[in-house]
Motif scaffolding. Structure first.
Motif, PDB file in Angstrom:
ATOM      1  N   UNK A   5       0.834  -1.203   0.000  1.00 19.29           N
ATOM      2  CA  UNK A   5       0.000   0.000   0.000  1.00 19.29           C
ATOM      3  C   UNK A   5       0.873   1.259   0.000  1.00 19.29           C
ATOM      4  N   UNK A   6       2.027   1.200   0.659  1.00 16.31           N
ATOM      5  CA  UNK A   6       2.945   2.338   0.665  1.00 16.31           C
ATOM      6  C   UNK A   6       3.509   2.583  -0.731  1.00 16.31           C
ATOM      7  N   UNK A   9       1.013   4.291  -2.884  1.00 19.29           N
ATOM      8  CA  UNK A   9       1.037   5.741  -2.600  1.00 19.29           C
ATOM      9  C   UNK A   9       2.233   6.384  -3.265  1.00 19.29           C
ATOM     10  N   UNK A  10       3.377   5.729  -3.191  1.00 15.42           N
ATOM     11  CA  UNK A  10       4.601   6.257  -3.795  1.00 15.42           C
ATOM     12  C   UNK A  10       4.398   6.474  -5.281  1.00 15.42           C
ATOM     13  N   UNK A  13       2.250   9.486  -6.017  1.00 11.74           N
ATOM     14  CA  UNK A  13       2.992  10.742  -5.839  1.00 11.74           C
ATOM     15  C   UNK A  13       3.970  10.940  -6.992  1.00 11.74           C
ATOM     16  N   UNK A  17       4.119  14.028  -9.727  1.00 14.08           N
ATOM     17  CA  UNK A  17       5.312  14.856  -9.940  1.00 14.08           C
ATOM     18  C   UNK A  17       5.684  14.889 -11.420  1.00 14.08           C
ATOM     19  N   UNK A  36      11.670   3.959  13.138  1.00 10.64           N
ATOM     20  CA  UNK A  36      10.454   3.767  13.939  1.00 10.64           C
ATOM     21  C   UNK A  36       9.189   3.841  13.090  1.00 10.64           C
ATOM     22  N   UNK A  37       9.362   3.827  11.776  1.00 11.20           N
ATOM     23  CA  UNK A  37       8.194   3.978  10.909  1.00 11.20           C
ATOM     24  C   UNK A  37       7.433   2.672  10.731  1.00 11.20           C
ATOM     25  N   UNK A 103       9.886   8.470  12.445  1.00  9.80           N
ATOM     26  CA  UNK A 103       8.653   7.738  12.178  1.00  9.80           C
ATOM     27  C   UNK A 103       8.151   7.917  10.760  1.00  9.80           C
ATOM     28  N   UNK A 105       7.996   8.009   6.532  1.00 10.20           N
ATOM     29  CA  UNK A 105       8.329   7.262   5.315  1.00 10.20           C
ATOM     30  C   UNK A 105       8.097   8.274   4.203  1.00 10.20           C
ATOM     31  N   UNK A 106       9.133   8.698   3.520  1.00 10.61           N
ATOM     32  CA  UNK A 106       8.889   9.735   2.526  1.00 10.61           C
ATOM     33  C   UNK A 106       9.727   9.603   1.264  1.00 10.61           C
ATOM     34  N   UNK A 107       9.151  10.156   0.218  1.00  8.35           N
ATOM     35  CA  UNK A 107       9.849  10.260  -1.062  1.00  8.35           C
ATOM     36  C   UNK A 107      10.713  11.501  -0.944  1.00  8.35           C
ATOM     37  N   UNK A 108      12.029  11.348  -0.975  1.00  6.34           N
ATOM     38  CA  UNK A 108      12.887  12.517  -0.837  1.00  6.34           C
ATOM     39  C   UNK A 108      13.079  13.210  -2.173  1.00  6.34           C
ATOM     40  N   UNK A 109      13.465  12.435  -3.167  1.00  7.76           N
ATOM     41  CA  UNK A 109      13.681  13.054  -4.471  1.00  7.76           C
ATOM     42  C   UNK A 109      13.506  12.027  -5.567  1.00  7.76           C
ATOM     43  N   UNK A 110      13.355  12.537  -6.803  1.00  4.39           N
ATOM     44  CA  UNK A 110      13.301  11.627  -7.938  1.00  4.39           C
ATOM     45  C   UNK A 110      13.960  12.298  -9.126  1.00  4.39           C
TER      46      UNK A 110
ATOM     47  N   UNK B   7      14.104  16.251  -9.052  1.00  6.84           N
ATOM     48  CA  UNK B   7      13.086  17.012  -8.312  1.00  6.84           C
ATOM     49  C   UNK B   7      13.156  16.604  -6.842  1.00  6.84           C
ATOM     50  N   UNK B  11       7.875  14.217   0.232  1.00  4.31           N
ATOM     51  CA  UNK B  11       6.460  13.931   0.466  1.00  4.31           C
ATOM     52  C   UNK B  11       6.265  12.616   1.180  1.00  4.31           C
ATOM     53  N   UNK B  13       4.629   9.234   2.381  1.00  7.72           N
ATOM     54  CA  UNK B  13       3.816   8.273   1.645  1.00  7.72           C
ATOM     55  C   UNK B  13       2.465   8.043   2.313  1.00  7.72           C
TER      56      UNK B  13
END
Lengths: 124, 226
Positions: A5-6, A9-10, A13, A17, A36-37, A103, A105-110, B7, B11, B13
């Motif tokens: 599921x994560x 979402x990724x 996003x 972008x 801790x995520x 905690x 979980x993120x998309x830092x860059x692409x 970029x 963000x 998730x």
């Protein structure tokens, strides 16, 4: 944790972008995961291999980096960096503390390909 | 000719879930309705707690949204105790997400209730990461589960405002170290409010009911909740 599921979402996003930037195919994706995520890098990577087909990220290389959490000991004030869920302070041995980060979980860059348009006469 | 561009996104998730959760919380706050999310392991006593607690909430109208992977057994148990309940059967996911709450609530007979409890899927791991738009999150742990739940599942305790320790009638027989559990929970979350309850003896239920009624009234007054 729900790596499938994560990753869904990724990909949403990432697609947003790409649209925002009028991009084409995605070449690199960097995701950061706090200790801790609840998410695991290898599981995210497997889910990505499974779900990326048919998307703009089909040929992208996904890198997932674990970020150590930062916790402040409530007894001695030391800031420490547990590498897993063991929240014992290395300084005084007190367990638990104030979680300052770790905690998310993120998309830092692409990185994506941008198709440059040929210039027509009259355009600056 | 193609150029490659990097970029910076930064963000989360879980952002999509958080946005829906905020929307839910705002809607409930504006209407003066209290939303409570209850997390626990399977079998800790969420349904039993609600069966016994709801009748103590007086004239306030109460509903329960029950989440389970399979069956609607809990919904039926609640209904048979006179509690209005709606079941969300996830069919797979072991946690509820905000979009499920939005969907289940907004076209259900629970729409007009003043206090809505969400009985989350029995699981102390994943539900801790999903904001459902609640005003109050409760983590419930029962005495037969042992004292190590805060250590094994810190996130559930860090993110909850209330700790309920159920099946307190078994404390002596199990030599359960109540102080240890409370101490560990407070080490993670000093503000957590603790209630020790037993559906069998009735211990703690009146206090817990008063707590929720108080929070509901605070919500009505200033549309926000501490």
């Amino acid at each position: 944790m729900h790596e499938f599921s994560l990753v869904q979402s990724l990909l949403t996003i990432v697609q947003d972008k790409v649209k925002e930037n009028r991009g084409g195919k995605v070449t690199k994706i960097l995701v950061k995961v706090g200790t801790l995520s609840g998410a695991e890098p290898e599981l995210l990577e497997s889910a990505f291999q499974f779900l990326k087909d048919g998307t703009c990220a089909e040929e992208a290389i996904l890198t997932v980096i674990k970020e150590k959490a930062q916790v402040k000991c409530r007894k001695c004030g030391t800031i420490y960096f547990p590498k897993d869920l063991d929240l014992t302070c290395p300084n005084c041995g007190n367990w638990g503390g104030e979680v300052l980060s770790g905690e998310s979980i993120y998309l830092e860059r692409l990185e994506m390909e941008i198709l440059s348009q040929p210039k027509s006469s009259g355009e600056i | 000719m193609t150029e490659r561009r990097e970029i910076i996104a930064l963000e989360g998730l879980l952002k999509a879930n958080s946005l829906i959760a905020e929307e839910i919380r705002k809607e409930f706050s504006e209407k003066g309705k209290l939303l409570v999310n209850i997390l626990s392991s399977p079998g800790a006593g969420k349904t039993t707690l609600l069966q016994n607690l709801v009748p103590m909430l007086g004239n306030v109208s109460v509903g329960v949204l029950v989440g389970d992977v399979a069956t609607d057994r809990d919904r039926r148990r609640l209904e048979s105790s006179g509690v209005d309940a709606v079941q969300i059967t996830t069919g797979g996911p072991c946690h509820l997400e905000a979009h499920m709450i939005k969907q289940a609530f907004f076209d259900s007979p629970l729409r007009n209730k003043d206090i809505l409890f969400i009985e989350n899927v029995g699981n102390l791991v994943c539900p801790a990461s999903y904001d459902l738009g609640e005003h109050i999150r409760v983590v419930l742990t029962s005495t037969p589960e042992g004292e190590d739940k805060p250590r094994k599942y810190p996130k559930a305790f860090i993110t909850s405002q209330v700790l309920v320790i159920s099946k307190s009638d078994l404390i002596r027989i199990l030599s359960y170290d109540l102080e240890k559990v409370i101490e560990d929970a407070r080490s993670l979350n000093p503000q957590i409010k603790t209630f020790v309850t037993s559906a069998k003896t009735g211990e703690g239920l009146k206090e817990l009911a008063s707590f929720f009624l108080k929070k509901k009234n605070e919500l009505k007054k200033d549309k926000t909740i501490v």
